[in-house]
Design a protein around this motif. Structure first.
Motif, short mmCIF file in Angstrom:
data_model
loop_
_atom_site.label_atom_id
_atom_site.label_comp_id
_atom_site.label_asym_id
_atom_site.label_seq_id
_atom_site.Cartn_x
_atom_site.Cartn_y
_atom_site.Cartn_z
N VAL A 21 0.79 -1.12 0.04
CA VAL A 21 -0.06 -0.03 0.08
C VAL A 21 0.93 1.36 0.18
N GLY A 22 1.86 1.06 0.97
CA GLY A 22 2.80 2.43 0.85
C GLY A 22 3.42 2.65 -0.48
N GLY A 23 3.80 1.45 -1.16
CA GLY A 23 4.37 1.60 -2.70
C GLY A 23 3.52 2.10 -3.47
N ALA A 24 2.42 1.72 -3.47
CA ALA A 24 1.25 2.11 -4.41
C ALA A 24 0.81 3.60 -4.35
N ARG A 45 -1.11 -2.93 -10.92
CA ARG A 45 -2.01 -2.29 -11.77
C ARG A 45 -1.62 -0.89 -11.79
N VAL A 46 -1.33 -0.34 -10.42
CA VAL A 46 -1.04 1.10 -10.10
C VAL A 46 0.32 1.12 -10.85
N CYS A 47 1.16 0.39 -10.79
CA CYS A 47 2.60 0.79 -11.34
C CYS A 47 2.35 0.51 -12.88
N ALA A 48 1.53 -0.42 -13.41
CA ALA A 48 1.54 -0.17 -14.84
C ALA A 48 0.81 0.94 -15.60
N LEU A 49 -0.18 1.47 -14.79
CA LEU A 49 -0.73 2.65 -15.10
C LEU A 49 0.37 3.92 -15.08
N GLY A 50 0.90 3.75 -13.77
CA GLY A 50 1.86 5.00 -13.38
C GLY A 50 2.96 5.06 -14.82
N HIS A 51 3.44 3.96 -15.23
CA HIS A 51 4.14 3.82 -16.39
C HIS A 51 3.61 4.48 -17.51
N GLN A 52 2.34 4.05 -17.83
CA GLN A 52 1.77 4.67 -19.05
C GLN A 52 1.61 6.21 -18.81
N HIS A 75 9.28 -3.97 -6.95
CA HIS A 75 8.98 -4.38 -5.74
C HIS A 75 7.56 -4.96 -5.74
N ALA A 76 6.55 -4.42 -6.63
CA ALA A 76 5.35 -4.91 -6.70
C ALA A 76 5.53 -6.71 -7.04
#
Length: 389
Positions: free
Chosen positions: A234-237, A322-329, A348-349
């Motif tokens: 959660v902290g990472g997201a 999913r959050v990381c993938a959209l962040g990269h987008q 990390h994810a």
């Protein structure tokens, strides 16, 4: 669910956030990844111990602060947000909480003060170790894999098969010196090792819990570890969302901020939904575990604790990715460069998702708890069978 923190809890989180953000340059994953050592900053770890963080969930009679599991998870969240590797999660959540629950008076008196003082302890449940009874104790033989921070540990909780059933042994530094420890090449910030035990002898007093009922100990250890890992994710997201919102506001294209484009707004909105839902479901499971620990309840069945933990681990593991993938987008090519921090969170994810059971494993546990029938497929996960697939 009410996520309001007490004044003491808010102080813990605020202090941790400031310290870890300030120290991320010298103790973060970039600083320790390629340098000498054991995958974490010993200086920062000692500072955390001096602040009492390693003893947050340790009772006061054993030298801790007597706060609780929830407070430890608030720190795990900030460690995930700052991407600062440390033995905190495995030492306090996996080992500390499990020893406090199942340990004898002698074991608690020996190891809970040590944990509070900052002595790292790890756990090896992904193993094929066999325990053979001796007149004066046990002999352990076999291999355990994916053991976090094993090279730095002063003790290790080892799951083994003792003939009549599973058992968990608490091996101190005198025993771990006889263990062959080899590093593994893995994705993510946490160093992991393979342990090979050959005729390692331990006394009868090293058994944690009861012989043949080690599944109860492993079940609790994995539940505490999974819940704390959810807090870390959660902290990472949340940090990925914060970085993405800042970038979408500052980055301009075609004469306007990219955050003004509808597609980017939808990505950010989807990320925010995933972060909030992950926080809600993670801290619901953490509060259930904390309440059960505080009340001393012996009910550790699916309805009380295990079901919320499995729901949380199944959801948060995939939501974080999913959050990381959209962040990269949203970031575009810059997010994939080594110079940008975003790829650290994706690693990390990917590494946190399988820890203590992946999303599929926990979804199957939820299905079992709901009474849904099985229709073939691979065998269902059993506690203690594995941590990583």
């Amino acid at each position: 669910m009410d996520l309001t923190l007490t004044d003491e809890q808010e102080m813990i989180r605020t202090t941790a956030r400031k310290l870890l953000r300030d120290r991320s340059g010298t103790a973060g994953v970039r600083a320790v990844r390629d340098g000498p050592g054991e995958g974490y900053s010993r200086e920062l770890w000692q500072q955390m111990a001096d602040l009492g963080w390693t003893g947050l969930a340790v009772p006061e009679q054993h030298g801790g602060l007597g706060a609780g599991f929830l407070e430890s998870c608030l720190l795990a969240e900030e460690l995930g947000a700052a991407q600062v590797p440390s033995p905190f999660l495995v030492t306090t959540a996996c080992a500390g909480m499990t020893i406090g629950r199942f340990g004898t008076e002698e074991q608690c008196a020996a190891w809970l003060p040590a944990i509070a003082a900052g002595r790292p302890v790890t756990a090896a449940t992904a193993s094929d170790i066999a325990a053979t009874r001796r007149t004066d104790g046990w002999t352990l033989n076999g291999t355990a894999t994916f053991v976090p921070f094993a090279a730095a540990a002063h003790a290790v909780l080892v799951a083994a098969h003792a003939g009549t059933g599973p058992a968990v042994f608490l091996l101190d530094s005198a025993r771990t010196a006889a263990i062959d420890i080899a590093p593994l090449r893995v994705v993510g910030p946490v160093p992991r090792y393979r342990l090979r035990l050959e005729d390692v002898t331990v006394p009868s007093g090293a058994v944690l819990g009861r012989i043949g009922r080690g599944d109860e100990v492993i079940q609790a250890l994995e539940a505490f570890g999974a819940a704390a890992t959810c807090a870390e994710m959660v902290g990472g997201a949340q940090r990925v969302l914060d970085l993405t919102l800042a970038y979408a506001t500052e980055r301009r294209q075609f004469g306007r901020p990219v955050g003004s484009f509808q597609a980017v707004q939808h990505h950010c909105a989807d990320m925010a939904v995933d972060v909030l839902s992950a926080r809600l479901i993670a801290y619901e499971a953490i509060r259930r575990l904390a309440d059960a620990r505080a009340s001393g309840s012996g009910d550790h069945g699916p309805e009380a604790v295990d079901l919320p933990v499995s729901c949380a681990k199944a959801w948060v593991s995939e939501a974080y990715q999913r959050v990381c993938a959209l962040g990269h987008q949203v970031h575009g090519a810059i997010g994939f460069t080594a110079e940008h921090d975003l790829h650290l969170y994706l690693q990390h994810a990917m590494s946190a998702a399988p820890a203590f059971g992946d999303a599929e494993t926990h979804a199957r546990r939820v299905a079992d708890a709901l009474g849904l029938p099985r229709h073939g497929g691979p065998p269902h996960h059993t506690y203690g069978q594995e941590i990583h697939r």
